[in-house]
Design an enzyme around this catalytic site. Structure first.
Site, PDB file in Angstrom:
ATOM      1  N   ARG A  70     -42.562-122.346  51.477  1.00  0.00           N
ATOM      2  CA  ARG A  70     -43.812-122.026  50.776  1.00  0.00           C
ATOM      3  C   ARG A  70     -45.050-122.288  51.623  1.00  0.00           C
ATOM      4  O   ARG A  70     -46.057-121.608  51.466  1.00  0.00           O
ATOM      5  CB  ARG A  70     -43.894-122.823  49.475  1.00  0.00           C
ATOM      6  N   LYS A 163     -28.043-127.348  45.747  1.00  0.00           N
ATOM      7  CA  LYS A 163     -28.088-126.179  44.874  1.00  0.00           C
ATOM      8  C   LYS A 163     -27.251-125.051  45.499  1.00  0.00           C
ATOM      9  O   LYS A 163     -27.095-125.014  46.713  1.00  0.00           O
ATOM     10  CB  LYS A 163     -29.539-125.738  44.630  1.00  0.00           C
ATOM     11  N   HIS A 176     -32.540-113.989  40.234  1.00  0.00           N
ATOM     12  CA  HIS A 176     -33.957-113.824  39.924  1.00  0.00           C
ATOM     13  C   HIS A 176     -34.188-112.552  39.107  1.00  0.00           C
ATOM     14  O   HIS A 176     -35.165-112.456  38.361  1.00  0.00           O
ATOM     15  CB  HIS A 176     -34.799-113.750  41.206  1.00  0.00           C
ATOM     16  N   ASP A 248     -32.509-124.468  37.171  1.00  0.00           N
ATOM     17  CA  ASP A 248     -33.309-123.593  38.014  1.00  0.00           C
ATOM     18  C   ASP A 248     -34.420-123.031  37.123  1.00  0.00           C
ATOM     19  O   ASP A 248     -34.461-123.301  35.909  1.00  0.00           O
ATOM     20  CB  ASP A 248     -32.440-122.488  38.624  1.00  0.00           C
TER      21      ASP A 248
END
Length: 341
Positions: A70, A163, A176, A248
């Site tokens: 990020r 994860k 997603h 999540d």
């Protein structure tokens, strides 16, 4: 501390966000690329977050490396997990993986960020959601690299989150965008995907685990993130995991099968999650806060970072400079390797 982790919209908090962060069900906040302009602004945003909440929140980010990083400008360019497998010398690969875990954690702690949701423990590269985020297609090789990365994180003072349990690597669909279904026999999942989780739990190297928004059709009709079979029967009872379980992001399409936002949140907590993530949908997050059964999650305080790093001193240190140089070079070599096909 509450069991809900939320996000915020931009570079600084607005009035509504300051009020939301005071809600007793809020216990964490996750940062995204949209929250980052530069290091000074990021440090100030985290300060605002700390000041706005009644209790110290767990501040998190996805700073794995590669395509999931990020914060970029002013931070080390971290390589894809898969790139470590391309290093011919095993000792060099192990050292670089450990350096990556340490450096990533140290840079985040210097921003007063508690955890990066890492490492990815999924096996293989066929999944659209995972791909190069996986260390290796061989469970034992992935285990070796993951353990090195984890030891690096721990040496910096950051807790780890493995994860996506019990393994997202074998499904091509992206959770997603849809709810993937893994139709393999349970025996194959146990002997292939779960090996890395089982071993790292046995070695007490995982502080937290994030389950997958994947339905394993031979086990349960619900995604693992909302399945008491996976979270209680397998993870807690069979594997003996006693750390934190995160959902999540419940705004992902993979979680939509569990109902409304409030229903997703309650189902995940009832199944065994300690903290649920509700991101990228303010209305959905407010719905969760308005409808969730009151619950405390004070055990999450174990996730606070224990390291202390001044950013300037860190970047002046020989260890950071050496690791930064080596990891940047690995990232560039991996990009060149991919461009050659």
């Amino acid at each position: 501390m509450g069991p809900v982790m939320l996000d915020v919209a931009s570079y600084e908090l607005d009035a509504e966000e300051r009020e939301i962060l005071k809600h007793p069900l809020v216990g964490g906040l996750i940062l995204f690329s949209r929250n980052f302009h530069d290091a000074a602004q990021l440090r100030e945003l985290v300060r605002q977050i700390r000041a706005a909440s009644h209790e110290r929140l767990v501040v998190a980010v996805d700073q794995e490396g590669g395509r999931v990083q990020r914060f970029r400008d002013g931070f080390t360019r971290l390589p894809e997990a898969q790139s470590f497998a391309a290093i011919n010398d095993a000792a060099t690969a192990a050292q670089l993986a450990q350096d990556a875990g340490w450096l990533m954690a140290a840079e985040m702690i210097s921003m007063d960020i508690d955890i990066s949701f890492a490492p990815v423990l999924d096996i293989g590269h066929v999944s659209a959601a995972i791909g190069e985020r996986s260390f290796h297609s061989d469970p034992q090789q992935a285990l070796k690299m993951a353990e090195c990365f984890i030891r690096g994180m721990h040496s910096a003072g950051m807790k780890t989150t493995g994860k996506h349990f019990p393994g997202h690597g074998a499904v091509t669909a992206d959770s997603h965008k849809e709810t993937p279904r893994d139709n393999r026999p349970l025996a194959e999942i146990r002997t292939h995907d779960m090996v890395i989780f089982r071993e790292l739990i046995a070695r007490r190297l995982l502080d937290a685990i994030m389950p997958a928004h994947v339905i394993y059709t031979e086990a349960d009709a619900r995604p693992a993130s909302g399945s008491s079979y996976w979270l209680q029967t397998i993870l807690r009872q069979e594997l003996g995991f006693d750390g934190i379980i995160f959902s999540d992001d419940l705004s992902m399409e993979g979680a939509a099968i569990m109902g409304s936002y409030a229903e997703r949140g309650q189902a995940s907590l009832d199944a065994g999650c300690d903290m649920i993530l509700v991101c990228n949908n303010r209305q959905g997050a407010v719905s969760v806060l308005d409808n969730l059964s009151p619950v405390k999650a004070d055990q999450l305080a174990c996730l606070y970072h224990s390291g202390q790093f001044d950013r300037q001193a860190l970047m002046a240190s020989p260890r950071w400079q050496q690791a930064n140089k080596a990891l940047t070079a690995l990232s560039e070599r991996w990009d060149a390797h991919k461009s050659r096909g």
